[in-house]
Write an enzyme that holds these catalytic residues in place. Structure first.
Site, PDB file in Angstrom:
ATOM      1  N   ASP A  95       1.041  -0.619  -0.271  1.00  0.00           N
ATOM      2  CA  ASP A  95       0.095   0.198  -0.172  1.00  0.00           C
ATOM      3  C   ASP A  95       0.786   1.162   0.235  1.00  0.00           C
ATOM      4  OD1 ASP A  95      -2.514   1.634   0.454  1.00  0.00           O
ATOM      5  OD2 ASP A  95      -2.053   1.913   2.402  1.00  0.00           O
ATOM      6  N   SER A  96       0.159   2.604  -0.072  1.00  0.00           N
ATOM      7  CA  SER A  96       1.477   3.909   0.562  1.00  0.00           C
ATOM      8  C   SER A  96       1.605   3.772   0.886  1.00  0.00           C
ATOM      9  CB  SER A  96       0.623   4.699  -0.457  1.00  0.00           C
ATOM     10  OG  SER A  96      -0.252   5.012   0.236  1.00  0.00           O
TER      11      SER A  96
ATOM     12  N   CYS B 161      -4.758  -1.553  -1.308  1.00  0.00           N
ATOM     13  CA  CYS B 161      -5.005  -0.102  -1.715  1.00  0.00           C
ATOM     14  C   CYS B 161      -5.817  -0.325  -3.163  1.00  0.00           C
ATOM     15  CB  CYS B 161      -3.402   0.536  -2.213  1.00  0.00           C
ATOM     16  SG  CYS B 161      -3.354   1.765  -3.018  1.00  0.00           S
ATOM     17  N   ASN B 162      -7.170   0.384  -3.252  1.00  0.00           N
ATOM     18  CA  ASN B 162      -8.520   0.454  -4.148  1.00  0.00           C
ATOM     19  C   ASN B 162      -6.651   1.297  -4.684  1.00  0.00           C
ATOM     20  OD1 ASN B 162     -11.204  -0.071  -2.730  1.00  0.00           O
ATOM     21  ND2 ASN B 162      -9.379   0.523  -0.972  1.00  0.00           N
ATOM     22  N   THR B 163      -6.902   2.487  -4.790  1.00  0.00           N
ATOM     23  CA  THR B 163      -5.548   3.240  -5.751  1.00  0.00           C
ATOM     24  C   THR B 163      -4.968   2.564  -6.678  1.00  0.00           C
ATOM     25  OG1 THR B 163      -5.823   4.916  -3.837  1.00  0.00           O
ATOM     26  CG2 THR B 163      -5.105   5.901  -5.841  1.00  0.00           C
TER      27      THR B 163
ATOM     28  N   GLU C  52      -1.846   8.317   8.544  1.00  0.00           N
ATOM     29  CA  GLU C  52      -0.168   8.611   8.235  1.00  0.00           C
ATOM     30  C   GLU C  52       0.081   8.949   9.717  1.00  0.00           C
ATOM     31  OE1 GLU C  52       2.264   6.560   6.826  1.00  0.00           O
ATOM     32  OE2 GLU C  52      -0.079   5.449   5.506  1.00  0.00           O
TER      33      GLU C  52
ATOM     34  N   CYS D  14     -10.988   2.816   0.889  1.00  0.00           N
ATOM     35  CA  CYS D  14      -9.297   2.927   0.771  1.00  0.00           C
ATOM     36  C   CYS D  14      -9.558   2.453   2.082  1.00  0.00           C
ATOM     37  CB  CYS D  14      -9.694   4.737   0.833  1.00  0.00           C
ATOM     38  SG  CYS D  14      -7.775   4.929   1.548  1.00  0.00           S
ATOM     39  N   THR D  15      -7.859   1.650   2.543  1.00  0.00           N
ATOM     40  CA  THR D  15      -7.291   0.885   3.294  1.00  0.00           C
ATOM     41  C   THR D  15      -7.194   1.466   4.429  1.00  0.00           C
ATOM     42  OG1 THR D  15      -5.586   0.655   2.067  1.00  0.00           O
ATOM     43  CG2 THR D  15      -7.363  -1.174   1.727  1.00  0.00           C
ATOM     44  N   HIS D  16      -7.110   3.118   4.080  1.00  0.00           N
ATOM     45  CA  HIS D  16      -6.552   3.880   5.335  1.00  0.00           C
ATOM     46  C   HIS D  16      -7.983   3.930   6.141  1.00  0.00           C
ATOM     47  CE1 HIS D  16      -2.745   4.360   3.529  1.00  0.00           C
ATOM     48  NE2 HIS D  16      -2.063   5.321   4.507  1.00  0.00           N
TER      49      HIS D  16
ATOM     50  N   TYR E 115      -0.951   7.473  -3.186  1.00  0.00           N
ATOM     51  CA  TYR E 115      -1.289   7.515  -3.987  1.00  0.00           C
ATOM     52  C   TYR E 115      -2.033   8.107  -4.574  1.00  0.00           C
ATOM     53  CZ  TYR E 115       2.221   3.441  -4.059  1.00  0.00           C
ATOM     54  OH  TYR E 115       2.929   2.582  -4.208  1.00  0.00           O
ATOM     55  N   GLY E 116      -3.466   8.552  -3.667  1.00  0.00           N
ATOM     56  CA  GLY E 116      -4.694   9.186  -4.313  1.00  0.00           C
ATOM     57  C   GLY E 116      -4.589  10.774  -4.725  1.00  0.00           C
TER      58      GLY E 116
HETATM   59  N1  DGL Z   1      -4.725   2.894   0.751  1.00  0.00           N
HETATM   60  C1  DGL Z   1      -5.224   3.617  -0.192  1.00  0.00           C
HETATM   61  C2  DGL Z   1      -6.260   3.100  -1.203  1.00  0.00           C
HETATM   62  O1  DGL Z   1      -6.799   2.160  -0.739  1.00  0.00           O
HETATM   63  C3  DGL Z   1      -4.598   4.383  -0.965  1.00  0.00           C
HETATM   64  C4  DGL Z   1      -4.857   5.953  -0.279  1.00  0.00           C
HETATM   65  C5  DGL Z   1      -3.255   7.181  -1.077  1.00  0.00           C
HETATM   66  O2  DGL Z   1      -1.763   6.662  -0.686  1.00  0.00           O
HETATM   67  O3  DGL Z   1      -3.717   8.160  -1.295  1.00  0.00           O
HETATM   68  O4  DGL Z   1      -6.531   4.070  -1.787  1.00  0.00           O
END
Ligand code: DGL
Length: 265
Positions: free
Chosen positions: A7-8, A71-73, A152, A184-186, A39-40
């Protein structure tokens, strides 16, 4: 079984949590690509490039059998190319749980929280188009710029994080949203804030368990050597907020179920 997960940043550890719940023996090599996070807000090309670099590293250095894009992104930007370019490993992606949300909602109003890149991506658009032809559910989509950064930094219970969420969630509240997709996994890491704003009865749809079950299905035929317990090796490319790592994995750490090593790469 050697499982690479990336993931990011720390968000993918919510998926690692679900894997630990489901498996007794595996080696998990987790990469938090914190040098590049978030990443988003990156372009598809940039996310693709970083996803490739991380995958190549996991294959070359750790000889993984399975890759989980937690990570969805990154899934939206890169999963197709990853599968084409790395056909010898099993690759599992992460997608916003729109389908389960449609089966859960009673009011017919569903919120979707995700990064801008995920919401804009073809993969998400195709999924929504496909489902909207057979459903009358109304989707309230919301990008959450800045939220990943707050998480984060470990700023979960702070006023500014609460205010950000309240601002995005208020319109959902006013429109009778009873189910929210955490795309988003966060975002599962701020579930308690979301519940405070939307009420305890709000249904939050996250995908960690679905990914762990998919991993189970796809690996049951394989005869991977077994390990005595779960080992989680955490690698990071920029900074790592170890306090947050301990916070996210605390139940497993206390139970002594996992061994963790953190290394900068
Ligand atoms: N955890 C991420 C996701 O599921 C990435 C979030 C990011 O880095 O913007 O999309």
């Amino acid at each position: 079984m050697k499982v690479g997960v990336f993931d990011s940043g720390l968000g993918g550890l919510t998926v690692v949590n679900a894997i630990i719940q489901t498996f007794n023996n595996a080696e998990i090599f987790y990469i938090a690509d914190t040098q590049v996070a978030p990443y988003g807000i990156k372009s598809k090309e940039e996310i693709l490039q970083h996803s490739f670099e991380v995958t190549k590293y996991l294959i070359a250095k750790h000889e993984i059998d399975v890759l989980i894009v937690a990570c969805n992104t990154a899934t939206s930007a890169a999963i197709k190319d990853l599968r084409t370019n790395f056909p010898n490993i099993i690759i599992i992606g992460t997608e916003p749980g729109i389908r389960p949300a449609l089966n859960t909602t009673k009011t017919g109003s569903v919120g979707v929280l995700a990064t801008r890149a995920t919401l804009k991506g073809d993969k998400y658009q195709l999924l929504v188009n496909e489902l909207s032809s057979s459903n009358s559910v109304k989707l309230y989509e919301q990008a959450c710029p800045g939220l990943v950064e707050q998480i984060e930094l470990g700023k979960i219970q702070t006023d500014d994080t609460f205010d950000m969420l309240e601002n995005w969630l208020k319109p959902m509240c006013e429109n009778g949203v009873d189910t929210i997709v955490l795309g988003c996994t966060h975002y599962p890491l701020v579930s308690s804030n979301i519940k405070k704003i939307m009420g305890e009865n709000i249904k939050l749809i996250e995908t960690g368990n679905a990914i762990a079950n998919r991993l189970k299905d796809l690996t049951k035929e394989k005869n991977y050597a077994t390990f005595e317990n779960i080992k989680v090796f955490i690698y990071f490319t920029g900074e790592l907020n170890t306090g947050m790592v301990n916070h996210i994995l605390k139940d497993w750490l206390l139970g002594g179920k996992i061994i963790i090593r953190e290394t900068k790469v």
